[in-house]
Design a protein around this motif. Structure first.
Motif: not given
Ligand code: AR6
Length: 166
Positions: A7-12, A20-22, A31-34, A117-119, A150-152
């Motif tokens: 579990r975490g933030d992929i940007t780190t 990137n889920a673009a 989302g993660v893209d932003g 699985t987001g927007v 896999m970073v959730c």
């Protein structure tokens, strides 16, 4: 060869490549893209403009700029439209083509968010199953890639992946 779910933030993530889920424009959004574009800085958007978009299920690579990751692999996953528009196959392609691109670029470590699985509303359980199956199968024959994480970002996603990877 290892696959893990955190579990975490992929940007780190200090890995060779984050995915990137673009969307198909590759010009950043929410989302993660932003989050990835904010953390990488404006050079990422400039690099993405030169790529002229990307089709659903395909993948393109840029440097990571200000991110701790060396590369960003951009892949637009499918928008869920009920399941009869090749969504499952396209989601598999997003993972597969991202992993192939990481391998071709001599990456050892790769981190993924939960694509679509987001927007884009791909059902979480089914999306997690495709992700885990595709990654595990790929690791059996990968040349360079050894570690995939896999970073959730949220608890629900984390629990779904823990359940599916059992
Ligand atoms: N680290 C890891 N995962 C994250 C982060 C983060 N910092 N932030 C969000 N997530 P989404 P999609 C999770 O909607 O469904 C964008 O606007 C989030 O909790 O980002 O593929 C694009 O430009 C969820 O589990 O991606 C496209 O237009 C997962 O990332 C569209 O959204 C994916 O959610 C793509 O939609």
């Amino acid at each position: 060869m290892a696959f893990k779910v955190i579990r975490g933030d992929i940007t780190t993530m200090k890995v060779d490549a984050i995915v990137n889920a673009a969307n198909t424009t590759l010009l950043g959004s929410g989302g993660v893209d932003g989050a990835i574009h904010r953390a990488a800085g404006p050079e990422l958007l400039a690099a993405c403009r030169l790529l002229h978009g990307c089709q659903t299920g395909e993948a393109k690579i840029t440097p990571g700029f200000k991110l701790p990751a060396k590369f960003v692999i951009h892949t637009p996953g499918p928008i869920w439209r009920g399941g009869h528009q090749h969504e499952a196959e396209l989601l598999h392609n997003s993972y597969q083509n991202s992993l192939n691109l990481a391998d071709q670029n001599h990456c050892v470590s790769v981190a993924f968010p939960s694509i679509s699985t987001g927007v884009y509303r791909f059902p979480l359980q089914a999306g997690a199953k495709i992700a885990v199956t595709t990654i595990r199968e790929f690791l059996k024959t990968a040349q360079s890639v050894k570690d995939v994480t896999m970073v959730c970002f949220d608890e629900g996603t984390y629990q779904a992946y823990l359940e599916v990877q059992k």
